[in-house]
Design an enzyme around this catalytic site. Structure first.
Site, PDB file in Angstrom:
ATOM      1  N   ASP A 332      -2.900   4.114  -2.649  1.00 42.36           N
ATOM      2  CA  ASP A 332      -3.620   4.409  -1.415  1.00 42.36           C
ATOM      3  C   ASP A 332      -2.781   3.977  -0.223  1.00 42.36           C
ATOM      4  O   ASP A 332      -2.039   2.998  -0.310  1.00 42.36           O
ATOM      5  CB  ASP A 332      -4.945   3.631  -1.381  1.00 42.36           C
ATOM      6  CG  ASP A 332      -6.034   4.317  -2.191  1.00 42.36           C
ATOM      7  OD1 ASP A 332      -5.951   5.535  -2.366  1.00 42.36           O
ATOM      8  OD2 ASP A 332      -6.956   3.623  -2.639  1.00 42.36           O
ATOM      9  N   ASP A 591     -10.482   2.268  -4.556  1.00 38.55           N
ATOM     10  CA  ASP A 591     -11.448   1.280  -4.071  1.00 38.55           C
ATOM     11  C   ASP A 591     -12.877   1.814  -4.029  1.00 38.55           C
ATOM     12  O   ASP A 591     -13.820   1.048  -3.974  1.00 38.55           O
ATOM     13  CB  ASP A 591     -11.057   0.790  -2.674  1.00 38.55           C
ATOM     14  CG  ASP A 591     -11.032   1.914  -1.638  1.00 38.55           C
ATOM     15  OD1 ASP A 591     -11.211   3.084  -2.035  1.00 38.55           O
ATOM     16  OD2 ASP A 591     -10.830   1.618  -0.447  1.00 38.55           O
TER      17      ASP A 591
END
Length: 948
Positions: A332, A591
């Site tokens: 990410d 996440d």
């Protein structure tokens, strides 16, 4: 009024809390919408128990015996039975000494395994406690985050996007939730749950936010009852398969050796029954790597604890070996490559209505933000106000729409001081543009601003408002008005560029996966030095408008890309799948709740710091610290752990071949019967030493590593055969020649089988244990310093072995000490025959990979003349490249190695300072370019005063 039931009846589920009206639920559970007090919660906890599943209590004694129940232990136990049953013949008593010795070896091994695993289990339990599910609960009139285990019936909890429902509960007033119950019911699609409906423990919130009252906890939940009916299973994975393969190889090697001995000793040599049994026992006892399961399990457990200290908690132990082999990491951008500390430059805010200013836009955005439980965007927006309370000053909140991955926006419905109803919303600019139905010039201008922000690496946040004439939260309201665009700057982490460079050196290709625009991804990639070969998510579906990409297969595109932008969670799954099809070991960070499928699919699913419960549940490794550097450090540590395990397996195979072949040849050629008890002594001392390998100092592989059984078996067979031949040569020199007498001036022991026993014992003991120094090193064994514990254990074990060879006088083992002269000669012989082991190791590696000779001279190994393994030289090259990138002249004397001008210490200090300044300049220049270009200025016309 409903009949009240006792706590005992509620505990026995005589009350149908799932179907009665919610108001009656509050009556039966004697609670209110103000929540429980801490005292009441503690009382109910004693009645209903902790909100977790029952853990089966382990019988410690049975667990201890369990370490003696595996194929390798079975072979040793067979040897023990042979010692007292089959050896009871030829006019001799049962071999009780060997039986006791074997049992002592088994007990020692099991004791060490039991203690180490118990310690590792306690450490793991402490670590997993950090991952215990948390929940937002109302206690003493205040909302706070608590461990889910303290929940009791009657507690009020808050459930939001990404949460795993901590207990069975009934929903209160609010918007419907989307709940994923696939873990419980197998339903693939989320179900909609309305106020009053029941949600089950273990299900996942996919959309929405609402409060609920707990009606069942622990084993009384739907999930708890289902789990009670089945036993949990452990996925042994590739590690157990490798362990089984190596164990089978060793057992088959021993079986082949025993078969050859039986076929030659009895029909051909006509040896006595008891002598044959003793020789078979030698192969059985000495050849089995009895400590292997213990050493490998303990090594992984200790390594797992070390990883946790670095901020990476392993939920699945075998993820360590997969992390060591990882060659692609999909990371990410936000929070991992960047700080996720957003800032807004108020001077760059684009305001669309003429009757508003930037402060008004910020206020609208702040109203559409959470005041508590904020994410990074909410915190940055509300933080721009003089006082966070201004976001709700003068208004009454009617309804708040939390962020969800579908709408990609938040919204608030509120009443102002005059009683009028309004809504404000903030979110992804494309969603806000669509919400406001922008057309023509306004839409074109909005896209120009968004693109301008993106080119400089700035994210955009759209803001809109509307009035609600109907004055109901369900009404559509008047048309939305597009208020403005806010530029969000998320600076890269200070260590991201260096960490990416380290990752590439380690053979790990880092790919950026971001939901932001392509231009933002490219700019971030440029700043971090990870490449700008990035593509939009549409290219993953073959829908790219770029003609240059049309002919490229999707899997090849994914493999060669530096990253992807505009990515949705389902794209992550596709990226992982394609990379795995190309035979890559793939790691994926995530996440959010929608990242769970990709995290499960990846070889190593990594939940980043502050990930949702759903992401943590799906992952293999949970980070407790933010940033990419934690992952790369975990890769290095995993490779070190894996290296220790591989070192031991090569050692174990080598020793099996060495014992079986060496003693078989000595027994068949010279008809010399080595005492089984002396092999037991060798095995016990070896095990004691080898246990320390779990904490050994090793140099991790510079490239991704994995189990290569052909390398393990080939190296083990060659090294084992060589050591067996050195033993055969030694025995021939001692038994048939006067070589040692002439060379070392010692008395001859020809014909003295008891002293030959002592001499042979010492030679086998020394070279067997010294082998670990060869298998543990990638380069020359004498230049890679071993761990202190391993070195001390080796010295103590060989001191004991030498004293036994010099002084022992054990009739039952047919051994008499050979004296210090012979001991010295044997040590010299062992050292001389030890040296070729490294060369053989290089030859085998070269034959298998063609790269072994690099280990003799490469800067990544300890055997190099370059200081700090060439680190200074690499930094100098990096600094020079950065100076060139920024148009700076090359330094004339910055890296001058003339020792007359600068001392070595001063030179290193200058180099570090130069690198640090250039990194700061690299980041600063990117920021300057962002601001200057957004202001519409030409940076080339501005005088530059960069100085270094």
């Amino acid at each position: 009024m409903a009949t009240e039931f006792s706590w005992d009846e509620i505990k026995k589920e005589n009350v149908d809390l799932e179907r009665i009206p919610v108001e009656e639920v509050f009556e039966q559970l004697k609670c209110s919408k103000e929540g429980l007090s801490s005292d009441e919660g503690a009382k109910r906890l004693e009645i209903f128990g902790a909100n977790k599943l029952e853990e089966k209590s382990e019988n410690k004694f049975l667990k201890f015996l369990g370490f003696m129940w595996n194929p390798l232990s079975w072979v040793m136990e067979s040897a023990a039975i042979m010692a007292i049953v089959l050896a009871n013949g030829g006019g001799k008593a049962p071999d009780w000494q060997d039986f006791i010795g074997i049992m002592v070896l088994l007990i020692i091994n099991s004791t060490i395994s039991f203690i180490e695993e118990n310690n590792a289990g306690n450490a793991a339990a402490a670590l997993m406690a950090n991952l215990a599910p948390k929940t937002k609960v109302l206690r003493d009139g205040k909302w706070g985050e608590q461990e889910a285990s303290i929940l009791v019936p009657g507690d009020l909890i808050s459930i939001k996007l990404g949460d795993i429902v901590p207990a069975d509960a009934r929903l209160l007033e609010g918007d419907p939730l989307k709940i994923d119950q696939s873990a419980l019911t197998g339903e693939s699609l989320p179900t909609t749950k309305h106020p009053g409906d029941e949600v089950f423990s273990g299900s996942t919130c996919k959309q929405g936010e609402i409060e609920a009252v707990v009606i069942a906890t622990g084993v009384h939940t739907f999930f708890g009852k289902a789990a009670h009916l089945v036993d949990s299973t452990n996925n042994v994975g590739h590690f157990q398969k490798v362990l089984t393969s190596i164990g089978n190889f060793c057992i088959c090697s021993i079986g082949l050796g025993m078969l050859i001995e039986i076929l030659i000793m009895y029909p051909i040599q006509h040896r006595t029954y008891r002598d044959g049994i003793d020789n078979l026992l030698v192969l059985l006892i000495g050849g089995i790597p009895i400590a292997m399961p213990t050493v490998l399990s303990v090594t992984m457990a200790i390594g797992s604890h070390r990883l946790s200290q670095q901020g990476a908690i392993t939920k699945r132990m075998t993820a360590i070996e997969e992390m060591a082999g990882m060659d692609v990491l999909c990371s990410d951008k936000t929070g991992t490559l960047t700080l996720n500390k957003l800032s807004v430059d108020k001077s760059l805010i684009e305001v669309f209505p003429k009757n508003m200013d930037s402060d008004s836009v910020v206020l609208m955005a702040a109203r559409a933000s959470r005041i508590e439980n904020q994410d990074a965007i909410d915190a940055s927006i509300v933080g721009m106000l003089g006082d966070p309370k201004e976001a709700r000053a003068g208004i009454t909140e009617v309804h708040f729409l939390p962020f969800n991955p579908v709408d990609k926006r938040t919204a608030i419905t509120y009443i102002d001081e005059s009683g009028d109803w309004h809504r404000s919303s903030k979110g992804a600019p494309e969603q806000i543009i669509e919400l406001c139905n922008l057309q023509g010039e306004t839409k074109r201008k909005a896209h120009e601003v968004i693109d301008g922000f993106a080119e400089r690496g700035l994210r955009s946040l759209g803001v809109a408002q509307q009035t609600v004439p109907e004055k109901t939260k369900e009404s559509d309201g008047s048309p939305w008005e597009f208020v403005g665009l806010l530029p969000l700057f998320d600076p890269p982490r200070h260590d991201s560029a260096e960490t990416i460079r380290r990752a590439l050196e380690l053979g790990v290709n880092v790919k950026m996966i971001t939901g932001d625009q392509l231009a933002i991804g490219i700019e971030t990639g440029r700043r971090l030095g990870m490449g700008t070969n990035m593509y939009p998510s549409t290219s993953l579906l073959g829908n790219s408008k770029d003609e240059s990409l049309v002919g490229i297969p999707i899997d090849e595109l994914i493999e060669k890309a530096d990253g992807f932008a505009g990515v949705f969670p389902e794209h992550k799954y596709e990226i992982v799948k394609k990379l795995q099809e190309r035979k890559h070991i793939c790691g994926m960070t995530g996440d959010g709740v929608n990242d769970a499928p990709a995290l499960k699919k990846a070889d190593i699913g990594i939940a980043v710091a502050d990930a949702t419960d759903a992401a943590r549940s799906a992952s293999d490794i949970v980070l407790t610290e933010p940033g990419l550097s934690v992952i790369i450090s975990a890769v290095l540590t995993s490779r070190a752990i894996f290296q220790r395990m591989k070192n031991y397996t090569i050692y174990a195979v080598s020793i099996t071949i060495r014992i079986v072949l060496g003693f078989m040849l000595v027994a068949l050629i010279w008809r010399f019967d080595f005492a089984p008890f002396m092999v037991l002594i060798i095995a016990i001392l070896n095990d004691g030493t080898i246990m320390t390998i779990s904490k050994d100092r090793v140099k991790p592989s510079p490239v991704p590593d994995s189990w290569k059984l052909n390398e393990i078996f080939a190296t083990g067979v060659v090294l084992g055969t060589y050591m067996a031949l050195t033993t055969v040569l030694f025995f021939w020199l001692a038994h048939d020649t006067d070589f040692f007498s002439k060379t070392f001036g010692v008395r001859s022991i020809q014909g003295n089988e008891e002293e030959l026993m002592a001499a042979l014992y010492l030679q086998v003991s020394i070279i067997s244990q010294a082998l670990i120094f060869v298998t543990r090193s990638r380069s020359w064994s004498f230049v890679e310093r071993p761990g202190f514990l391993l070195l001390i254990a080796f010295v103590i074990a060989q001191l004991v072995a030498t004293l036994i060879a010099v002084y022992a006088n054990w009739g039952f083992a047919r051994i008499v000490g050979c004296g210090w002269g012979w001991a010295g000669g044997i040590w010299v012989y062992s050292i001389i025959t030890y040296i070729p082991l490294d060369i053989l190791k290089f030859i085998i590696r070269y034959a298998l990979t063609g790269k072994a000779w690099d280990n003799m001279i490469n800067q990544k190994t300890a055997f190099t003349t370059k200081k700090d393994y060439g680190k200074g030289e690499r930094e100098a090259q990096w600094a020079l490249a950065q100076r060139t990138l920024h148009g700076l002249p090359p330094p004339e004397a910055m890296f001058n190695d003339n020792k007359n001008e600068l001392s070595e210490i001063a030179e290193q200090a200058k180099r570090r300072a130069e690198v640090a300044r250039l990194r700061e300049l690299h980041t600063l220049k990117g920021h300057v370019e962002s601001v200057v270009k957004l202001k519409g200025l030409d940076i080339d016309t501005i005088q530059q005063h960069y100085t270094v």
